[in-house]
Structure formats: structure tokens, C-alpha cells
Design a protein around this motif. Structure first.
Motif, PDB file in Angstrom:
ATOM      1  N   GLN A 158       0.817  -1.220   0.000  1.00 42.15           N
ATOM      2  CA  GLN A 158       0.000   0.000   0.000  1.00 42.15           C
ATOM      3  C   GLN A 158       0.850   1.270   0.000  1.00 42.15           C
ATOM      4  OE1 GLN A 158      -3.118   0.145  -0.690  1.00 42.15           O
ATOM      5  NE2 GLN A 158      -3.403  -2.076  -0.752  1.00 42.15           N
ATOM      6  N   SER A 159       0.504   2.224   0.847  1.00 39.23           N
ATOM      7  CA  SER A 159       1.141   3.534   0.736  1.00 39.23           C
ATOM      8  C   SER A 159       2.623   3.553   1.096  1.00 39.23           C
ATOM      9  CB  SER A 159       0.412   4.531   1.631  1.00 39.23           C
ATOM     10  OG  SER A 159      -0.652   5.079   0.928  1.00 39.23           O
ATOM     11  N   ASN A 207      -1.861  10.672  -1.938  1.00 43.56           N
ATOM     12  CA  ASN A 207      -2.208   9.906  -3.137  1.00 43.56           C
ATOM     13  C   ASN A 207      -1.937  10.661  -4.437  1.00 43.56           C
ATOM     14  OD1 ASN A 207      -2.950   7.979  -1.366  1.00 43.56           O
ATOM     15  ND2 ASN A 207      -4.975   7.621  -2.251  1.00 43.56           N
ATOM     16  N   TYR A 220       0.092   2.840 -10.234  1.00 42.32           N
ATOM     17  CA  TYR A 220       0.000   3.183  -8.808  1.00 42.32           C
ATOM     18  C   TYR A 220      -0.732   2.085  -8.029  1.00 42.32           C
ATOM     19  CZ  TYR A 220      -1.816   5.254  -4.541  1.00 42.32           C
ATOM     20  OH  TYR A 220      -2.165   5.458  -3.235  1.00 42.32           O
ATOM     21  N   TYR A 234       0.504  10.426   7.027  1.00 39.05           N
ATOM     22  CA  TYR A 234      -0.789  11.055   6.763  1.00 39.05           C
ATOM     23  C   TYR A 234      -0.863  12.374   7.517  1.00 39.05           C
ATOM     24  CZ  TYR A 234      -1.680   6.297   5.145  1.00 39.05           C
ATOM     25  OH  TYR A 234      -1.593   5.108   4.519  1.00 39.05           O
ATOM     26  N   VAL A 263      -2.136   1.406   4.503  1.00 37.52           N
ATOM     27  CA  VAL A 263      -3.353   0.841   5.074  1.00 37.52           C
ATOM     28  C   VAL A 263      -3.331  -0.687   5.149  1.00 37.52           C
ATOM     29  CG1 VAL A 263      -4.879   2.781   4.542  1.00 37.52           C
ATOM     30  CG2 VAL A 263      -4.549   0.957   2.855  1.00 37.52           C
TER      31      VAL A 263
HETATM   32  N1  GLU Z   1      -4.145   2.000  -2.320  1.00 35.43           N
HETATM   33  C1  GLU Z   1      -4.559   2.877  -1.303  1.00 35.43           C
HETATM   34  C2  GLU Z   1      -5.216   4.101  -1.858  1.00 35.43           C
HETATM   35  O1  GLU Z   1      -4.715   4.677  -2.773  1.00 35.43           O
HETATM   36  C3  GLU Z   1      -3.398   3.252  -0.451  1.00 35.43           C
HETATM   37  C4  GLU Z   1      -3.880   3.862   0.766  1.00 35.43           C
HETATM   38  C5  GLU Z   1      -2.834   3.933   1.821  1.00 35.43           C
HETATM   39  O2  GLU Z   1      -2.128   2.942   2.118  1.00 35.43           O
HETATM   40  O3  GLU Z   1      -2.747   5.024   2.384  1.00 35.43           O
HETATM   41  O4  GLU Z   1      -6.253   4.511  -1.387  1.00 35.43           O
END
Ligand code: GLU
Length: 669
Positions: free
Chosen positions: A159-160, A217, A324, A376, A394
Motif C-alpha cells: 500500500q502507501s 495519493n 500506482y 498522513y 493501510v
Molecule cells: N491504495 C490505497 C489508496 O490509494 C493506499 C492507501 C494507503 O495505504 O494510504 O487509497
């Protein structure tokens, strides 16, 4: 040991003292070989793993060799790994006291494991269906030491956590100036998936609104769009997986598939189905002109039906999003991610393959943005508390970078309201409250916390050793400089002997006056002895008078000496006095690895301090049986006598250390 053997060993030492010290740190007294198991154990204790590429030829040689390794073979075997094994044996790897460090992390892990708050990410089924109780941590140092615990070998969704790496890959391809035209470096103060962009005054290239930074993002979609935009999706994803493979130690001559992170296609498709916001973002980026168009010309499709036409979807947007989503859907273990983080900590060179994956400049440009925006919109609070560049995802992962020291990955899928792993955050906080790794700890002199770069015994030696040696030698200059550094002159050693005790014992009248003038108070040592007893026993009348004037009730010390007239075995002197103090602290703590490292650095096992105390006295007094065994089997004589004539056996008896008494009695006979 026979005379002949001793002279053989002495001649070895003379041949190459440095190498002989390494050998003798593992070689028992009376033997002229090192057991293969001892070398393997020492490497294991240093945190290096047998599957480490750099140790492959060493382990092959060890397998082929018998159990007993003589000096010449030992040297040629350890040379197969360059200086790595030598550094490990001397305790000179990034975390010198790896076992102690591991125990502390184990403890934090066990406490944090009890926390069960937080919720799984629920926006797509593959994330909502993971086992919420999973919990793992891995730590990899820039020297390739590896600590792992819990579910550290379980693949989980990246993920992120991909975002800093996407940024690095884009920086490698285009350079900072070019990348900065497409993505900013400012904290957004908004949700990670917010659609707001950073307004920039229009410049000649015409971009006026760009993502705030590559860790939200919008920024990560943008950086994905910048990586090899002219290649096909498959080529781009493969390239990125290869880059990750290199970050985690894959070298080109191995089979790539096993080492490249796994791609979870189902996850990527689910991200796509539910990725409305991200898709909106992609178009927004295109609308503001910051996402480059692809070179394909798809505007030619005229539909035969009169009013019908093919809806145009901009490939640059879909390709950036597809890549992505796919990078977010890579899966790695916490150990892999910690290795990638360690590559960042090591300025772009993978610790175990020594492959330069990213330039120093790229890493230097990425980490500050990670530091200000990685967590975040809890980034500010996180940085204040933990003080390390970090990124969460996440999928439940948190990666942290301790520059020039180590990479860390914690994995636990329950998330807080900001989207950060609850246990990941807690573990990170507790790590910095135990260790001085916060970026701004440099200015702290908080001794409750440990410096992971120092063995605890050296830390303790540093806190008192210099002052005590200086007091003992009458060196007021040093004491003055310690005062100006606000160092405490009251701190005692492993026997609670303080500068005031030693100055009194050695008749250093000026030092005693200096210390008393600086408000240092006489305190009792291990045996209940005050400095006044030292002065009395050594006939320093003027000092006795000084102490008598103070309004203190002094008790008399109790030293157990069974044979006060007994002769002493040889106590060695060693130039580096602080290393001697470290040795005695290590013996006190029963830290055999630390003792072995010091011996590998040339410190004689029987080195004595200002009171003629040796490591064996301390190990015996504290009941540190393993340390006693190591010292004795590595040539420490039994009959050494301290300032008061006490032997290690006397010490063990006085402190009622039965197992040590038994061992020493048995060894004697
Ligand atoms: N693939 C997720 C999204 O773009 C990643 C979110 C994350 O890990 O913050 O919403």
C-alpha cells in the motif's frame, strides 16, 4: 598449559596481534584452535544471518572444514568475508550489542502485542479479510544485522509504503528539478486522498497546481506516472519490481522471480474498482496540466453510427493509476520492507548485497519529505514524538528509517482513525522512548535512554570512568573539563566507587578539595566504605581531617579476605582505561558477548582498574556465572587480589554466589 604451547601462542600474538586477538577471543585457554561452533555462535549473536550473501563462502569453508580451526585457517576463513566478520567479532557493527538490543525490542513487542484497538481497512475485501491479530517487526541495520519477531515473514500489502520509493524512482529517472515541476514537497495538512492541490504561482512551464507532496495519493499517482511513461504497463511494473528486488538484496545473478516482491493482481483490480477518488485525482492532475500526456494518438476513432462515439479515456491517467494501484498491491514481508528501509538508511546501498540501488542525492532528497509528510495528517505529531522519517500504509505496515543506522518495519493491520497501524505507531513511540534515535536527540543528555550505537557497558564506563581515573591520577584539568560539560562527578562504578573514593585512596588532596568544593558528597561503596576509610587505610591524614570536619556518620566497610597475606596473580594494565572499565561493567552484567568483543579488541581478560579489581572479581561478586566461565577458560588467573587483598572467590563467598563458588573451587582443583 604446557610451556611449549604458551610460547607457541605468544609467537602467534607477536606475528599479527590484531588477528591473534580475534582468534583468542574465541579460543579457550590451553587449546590452539577455535571450535567452528563458537565462530558460528558469535556471528549469530552479532545479528548476521547464515543466509547473508556476504557470508556464503565463509559458511561453505566452515562446512568443509572440521570442527577445530587452527590459527592460519581461521584467518583465511574469516578473510573470505572482507572485514565483515572482523567487525562482528570486535563488536563494531552498527548495533554493537545486538543481543541486548534484541531483548529490549522483544520486551516492547510483548507489551505492544496486548493492544487490540483499531480497525482493519475496509474499503476493499482483500484488506478487510486479513487476520487482524497479525503482528510482526523486523529491523535491519546498515551492516546487515537482522532482528525479526512475530509475523515478520508474512507477506502483506505494501500500500502507501510504496510512496517514498516511487518518489525515489522518479528522482532517479528525472532528477529533482524535473520531478519538482510535477510534485511539491509541502505538508498538505489534509487527508491523504484529498483532492486539493498545492497552488503555485505560474512559472514559465505553465504548471500552477501540483500535488502537495509525493506521500499523498495525488503525489504518488503523479510519481508513478513519471516512471518510464513510454514503456508498456508490464515493462514498467516489472522494472519497479526489479528495483524493489534490488532494494531488498536481490542481485542480478540470482533467479529474479523468487526475490522480487509478489504482485497481488486481485488486490490491484479491487483498488481499481473502488478507486473512484484516485481516478478523480488522476483526471484532476491531467486537468491541471501537471501529469504528462502519453505520446499515443487515440483521437482517430470515428464511430460508424451517426451520434455514437467512443468515449475517450486519457491513457496517461489510466496508465499512471494502473501502475500506482499495482505498486500499492505488491506484497512483501516485514523483513523485506525493513531491508528496503535499511537501504534508504544506508544512503541507497543495500546492506547485504552492497548494491547501490539509489544515489545518495535521491535518498537525501526523499527523506525530508518523508519526515514531514509520511504519516498522513498525523505527520507533525509523529515526527515530534518519534523523530524519524516514516511511512505507513493501510495494509498495516509502518516503515521507519534511522539514517546511518537501520531500517525498521512493523506490521499489524489494525488502523487508527488516521489510517496508521495502531501497534505500529505504539511500537515506534516506545522505541524512541527507549533509544536515542530521534533525529534531534543529538542535543539531549537524557541518560534514561540508551544509545543503540554503544554497548550499555561502554555507556556506563563513559558516565563514570573518566572522572574516576582522573581523580585517581590527580588530574584536575580533566575534572574541570568534565564539570564544564556538566558531567556528574558523583557517579560511582560497578562497586559504587566514586572519584572521591579514588582521590582519597591515592592521597590526591587537591582533587578531594576540588570535589568537595563542587558539592560532591561522600557516599558508601559496595562494601559500605566511605572515602574517609580509603584515606585512613592509606595514611592520608590531611584528607582524613577534611572528611572529619563534615557532618556525616561514616560506617566501616566489610571486605571478606580469607588469606590477607596471599600473593596476587598477575593483573594486566591496558592503555585504554575506559575499555577496562567497560570490561568490568560487562562482567557485572554477565554480558559475555561484550566481554568477547573487548578481548577481540586486545583488552587483556585480566585487566585491572584503579582498585586492582578485574572482570573476574566483578563477575564473581555479581554471580555472573557465564562471564566467570568465559574469563577463566580464556586465561584469567584465579588468584588476583584487589586493593583490599580479596580474590574473586572471596567476592563470590561474601555475596553468597553459590554456583560461582562451586565453579571456582572446581576449576582450582
Ligand atoms: N491504495 C490505497 C489508496 O490509494 C493506499 C492507501 C494507503 O495505504 O494510504 O487509497
Amino acid at each position: 598449559m604446557s610451556k611449549e604451547k604458551i610460547s607457541q601462542l605468544e609467537s602467534l600474538r607477536a606475528k599479527s596481534k590484531r588477528e591473534a586477538d580475534l582468534f583468542f577471543s574465541l579460543c579457550e585457554n590451553g587449546q590452539n584452535f577455535v571450535e567452528s561452533k563458537k565462530l558460528k555462535d558469535a556471528l549469530d549473536h552479532s545479528g548476521l544471518k547464515p543466509n547473508d550473501n556476504r557470508l556464503q563462502s565463509l559458511f561453505k569453508r566452515l562446512e568443509a572444514h572440521g570442527d577445530k580451526i587452527v590459527f592460519e585457517d581461521f584467518i583465511s576463513i574469516i578473510r573470505t568475508s572482507g572485514l565483515l566478520v572482523e567487525k562482528a567479532l570486535r563488536g563494531q557493527l552498527a548495533l554493537p550489542d545486538f543481543i541486548d538490543f534484541s531483548k529490549n525490542i522483544d520486551k516492547i513487542f510483548d507489551e505492544v502485542k496486548k493492544i487490540r484497538s483499531g480497525e482493519l481497512a475496509s474499503y476493499i475485501p482483500p484488506l478487510a479479510e486479513v487476520d487482524p491479530d497479525q503482528f510482526g517487526i523486523a529491523i535491519v541495520t546498515i551492516d546487515g544485522q537482522i532482528y525479526q519477531r512475530g509475523d515478520s515473514q508474512t507477506d502483506f500489502s505494501f500500500q502507501s509504503m510504496c510512496k517514498p520509493f516511487n518518489y525515489c524512482f522518479a528522482l532517479e529517472a528525472l532528477g529533482l528539478e524535473q520531478v519538482s515541476k510535477h510534485v511539491g514537497k509541502e505538508p498538505s495538512g489534509r487527508q491523504f486522498d484529498d483532492l486539493t492541490l498545492l497552488a503555485r504561482s505560474a512559472s514559465s512551464n505553465g504548471f500552477s497546481r501540483v500535488p502537495f507532496n509525493p506521500m499523498v495519493n495525488a503525489g504518488a499517482i503523479m510519481t508513478a506516472g513519471l516512471i518510464d511513461p513510454d514503456d508498456s504497463f508490464t515493462q514498467r511494473l516489472r522494472h519497479i519490481r526489479q528495483q524493489f528486488g534490488r532494494l531488498i538484496g536481490w542481485t542480478a545473478d540470482e533467479s529474479p522471480s523468487a526475490e522480487m516482491p509478489r504482485f497481488n493482481k486481485n488486490m490491484a483490480r479491487q483498488e481499481n474498482f473502488k478507486g473512484y477518488n484516485n481516478i478523480a485525482m488522476g483526471y484532476l492532475l491531467m486537468a491541471t496540466g501537471s501529469l504528462p500526456h502519453t505520446k499515443t494518438d487515440l483521437h482517430r476513432d470515428i464511430h460508424p453510427d451517426e451520434d455514437e462515439f467512443d468515449f475517450y479515456i486519457e491513457p496517461a491517467v489510466t496508465e499512471a493509476l494502473k501502475l500506482y494501484f499495482s505498486i500499492c498491491s505488491l506484497e512483501m514481508t516485514a523483513t523485506d520492507v525493513a531491508m528496503a528501509a535499511a537501504t534508504l538508511a544506508n544512503s541507497g546501498v543495500c546492506p547485504i548485497s552492497q548494491d547501490r540501488v539509489l544515489s545518495q542525492k535521491t535518498v537525501r532528497n526523499c527523506l525530508p519529505v518523508l519526515q514531514s509528510s509520511g504519516m498522513y495528517n498525523a505527520s507533525g505529531t509523529f515526527f515530534q514524538q518519534v523523530g524519524l522519517p516514516a511511512k505507513s500504509g493501510v495494509g498495516g505496515g509502518v516503515l521507519l528509517i534511522v539514517p546511518q543506522l537501520m531500517g525498521i518495519c512493523i506490521f499489524s493491520p489494525r488502523l487508527d482513525t488516521q489510517g496508521n497501524s495502531v501497534r505500529g505507531i505504539e511500537m515506534s513511540k516506545r522505541l524512541t522512548s527507549k533509544y536515542l534515535v530521534h533525529t534531534f536527540d543529538g542535543t539531549m543528555t537524557d541518560t534514561d535512554r540508551l544509545d543503540p550505537k554503544l554497548p550499555i557497558a561502554r555507556w556506563e564506563a563513559n558516565s563514570c570512568g573518566e572522572a574516576i581515573w582522573a581523580a585517581s591520577n590527580g588530574n584536575i584539568r580533566t575534572l574541570e573539563s568534565l564539570v564544564s560539560q556538566q558531567r556528574d562527578l558523583q557517579t560511582g562504578d560497578y562497586d559504587i566507587r566514586t572519584p572521591l573514593h579514588l582521590a582519597s585512596a591515592e592521597g590526591q588532596l587537591e582533587v578531594v578539595k576540588f570535589l568537595l568544593d563542587h558539592d560532591v558528597k561522600p557516599i558508601p561503596d559496595r562494601w559500605g566504605g566511605y572515602p574517609i576509610s580509603d584515606a585512613r587505610n592509606n595514611n592520608h591524614k590531611k584528607i582524613v581531617d577534611l572528611f572529619e570536619k563534615l557532618d556525616i556518620k561514616y560506617t566501616e566497610p566489610f571486605h571478606l579476605v580469607e588469606n590477607p597475606k596471599g600473593k596476587s596473580d598477575k593483573i594486566a594494565k591496558f592503555d585504554d582505561e575506559l575499555m577496562v572499565i567497560e570490561l568490568l561493567f560487562a562482567a557485572t552484567k554477565n554480558n559475555v558477548d561484550n566481554i568477547r568483543h573487548l578481548v577481540a579488541n586486545g583488552v587483556p581478560v585480566n585487566a585491572g582498574d584503579y582498585d586492582l579489581r578485574t572482570a573476574l572479581h566483578l563477575a564473581a561478586a555479581e554471580g555472573s556465572l557465564e562471564a566467570v566461565e568465559y574469563l577463566v577458560t580464556h586465561g584469567h588467573p584465579l588468584n588476583v587480589r584487589d586493593r583490599w587483598g580479596a580474590t574473586p572467590l572471596d567476592e563470590a563467598k561474601r555475596e553468597k554466589r553459590k554456583s560461582v563458588v562451586d565453579f571456582l573451587n572446581k576449576y582450582k582443583s
